[in-house]
Design an enzyme around this catalytic site. Sequence first.
Site, PDB file in Angstrom:
ATOM      1  N   SER A  20     154.770 -28.313 170.473  1.00 24.54           N
ATOM      2  CA  SER A  20     155.775 -28.720 171.470  1.00 24.54           C
ATOM      3  C   SER A  20     155.188 -28.700 172.865  1.00 24.54           C
ATOM      4  CB  SER A  20     156.973 -27.765 171.448  1.00 24.54           C
ATOM      5  OG  SER A  20     157.918 -28.151 170.507  1.00 24.54           O
ATOM      6  N   ASP A  28     164.625 -34.793 174.219  1.00 26.55           N
ATOM      7  CA  ASP A  28     164.734 -33.403 173.771  1.00 26.55           C
ATOM      8  C   ASP A  28     166.186 -32.937 173.855  1.00 26.55           C
ATOM      9  OD1 ASP A  28     163.971 -30.427 173.537  1.00 26.55           O
ATOM     10  OD2 ASP A  28     162.007 -31.412 173.528  1.00 26.55           O
ATOM     11  N   HIS A  42     164.127 -25.966 175.702  1.00 27.71           N
ATOM     12  CA  HIS A  42     162.936 -26.665 175.203  1.00 27.71           C
ATOM     13  C   HIS A  42     162.556 -27.860 176.079  1.00 27.71           C
ATOM     14  CE1 HIS A  42     160.623 -28.741 171.872  1.00 27.71           C
ATOM     15  NE2 HIS A  42     160.220 -27.498 171.721  1.00 27.71           N
TER      16      HIS A  42
END
Length: 561
Positions: free
Chosen positions: A352, A126, A177
């Site tokens: 996600s 990520d 994230h």
Amino acid sequence: MGKVLDSRTEYHFVHRALPHVRSKRSVPHTRKLKVDPLVATAIQQAGFKRVKRGYKPLSVDNLVPLYEIKNPANPASKDPTDPFFKYQWYLKNVGQNGGKPKLDLNVEAAWAQGVTGKNVTTAIMDDGVDYMHPDLKYNYVRTKVDVSFQNAKASYDFSSNDPYPYPRYTDDWFNSHGTRCAGEVAAARDNGVCGVGVAYDSKIAGIRMLDQPYMTDLIEANSMGHEPDLIDIYSASWGPTDDGKTVDGPRNATMRAIVRGVNEGRNGLGNIYVWASGDGGEEDDCNCDGYAASMWTISINSAINDGQNAHYDESCSSTLASTFSNGAKDPNTGVATTDLYGKCTTTHSGTSAAAPEAAGVFALALEANPQLTWRDIQHLTVLTSKRNSLFDAKDRFHWTMNGVGLEFNHLFGYGVLDAGAMVALAKKWKTVPPRYHCEAGSTFETQKVTSDRSILVKIKTDACAGTEYAVNYLEHVQAVISVNATRRGDLELFLTSPMGTRSMILSRRVNDDDHRDGFTKWPFMTTHTWGEYPQGTWLLEVKENIKKVLILASKCKVNKP
């Protein structure tokens, strides 16, 4: 710069005089290399876009500083005492925020069996991981002098080329994230900080590879092939743009890295690649995403806490199972997890958020049985996932049984993951027999589709009977198709197995107005025929609602244990 995937003949070079980021190739430089008699081939790394799934701008109201978090005093409770556990309805759904009680991952049943993810490492591919977060730091090793040297080696920053994949600071916390995904997998238990991870005793590695203007094939390949014997599971919550008109997937080096991982990683047992199915909603189809639709990955969709699909969920026949993302009545009731700089959030969402939950469940299964192969994990997923209360909010896709009685849904795959059932079955699981690949047949006849009818392509196969590659039970089935259309988004493709299971392998995409590229040898994949007997006649149906479509070629391929 070094070898490509430890190859003896392929190397990565950088031309210092050229701009670092290029979206187009420089033909003169490449041509000069190709004419050298000692160079077999030269490929310049052109940049392309990859996007995070489920990213939302920073909402300060949903971030809680550590000094405001209080540890609830309830010594008699067997539940985790972490202050955000009560918000983690995807771990224990008691009806909070309008949810459906018991619609969750059933992780407590796995924990009750003494399984918490020990000795399993998940890499978060990520934008980096805040490895100094108090809820993550003991399950993440920061430097090579720490006790668990192997985990330090398992982490790397391919965006900056150093061993420290810490997120790059931005004012809007755009790079939160990966940290959010990491907390879902391995946030510590009973430490008074945020919530708890699905596999709270497992380890996490950070692979920072998303944070640059353009992605390249080598950055992806190096990330997915990084330390495959130290990393068990790779979790990816990103992919091509979810705009309903993009058709894209892994390039050559990346595909080789994934195939090498499943064949050689984990000392031959195979790495598990978990992929978020996509956030393009009903206007997109995840079979147009070559990562999520690959047989080498496990594609995970999401549901919300009352059992509906989320509005951003894509549907496709390659999705294997589902986990959870948002709440139903309050969209801000997302996934509670870790956030940057020691904070916590309750608004992580999108597919996600779904993929790391699945990675955590698979980590539990691997602790229960470390000898599970990558295919064993997929079989366990199919056999233990549950329909539970999942339903399509718009009543488009219903639950259906395939030819051997396995229940599936075009949105949710085989249902929501059940950690307790998967761990219990993993403990007594016997490794599936070797996998064989059989090309069922092909047709190259050119056919036109008119607006008042469909084209049916029939392929009769004996599934390689009588050969050493004979297929008796199906796992993945691919229809490798080339097709041009005056408007690609109006195409619908269906594949029907000899046992009568009909899979929609491509749905209509209203935003896709392509009239030039079409699909060229694109491998549309379905998992809906899992376990079926493959011999007989396969039927490919092409539908569209415009005047003319030209089918150039089509193939059906079947794969089995």
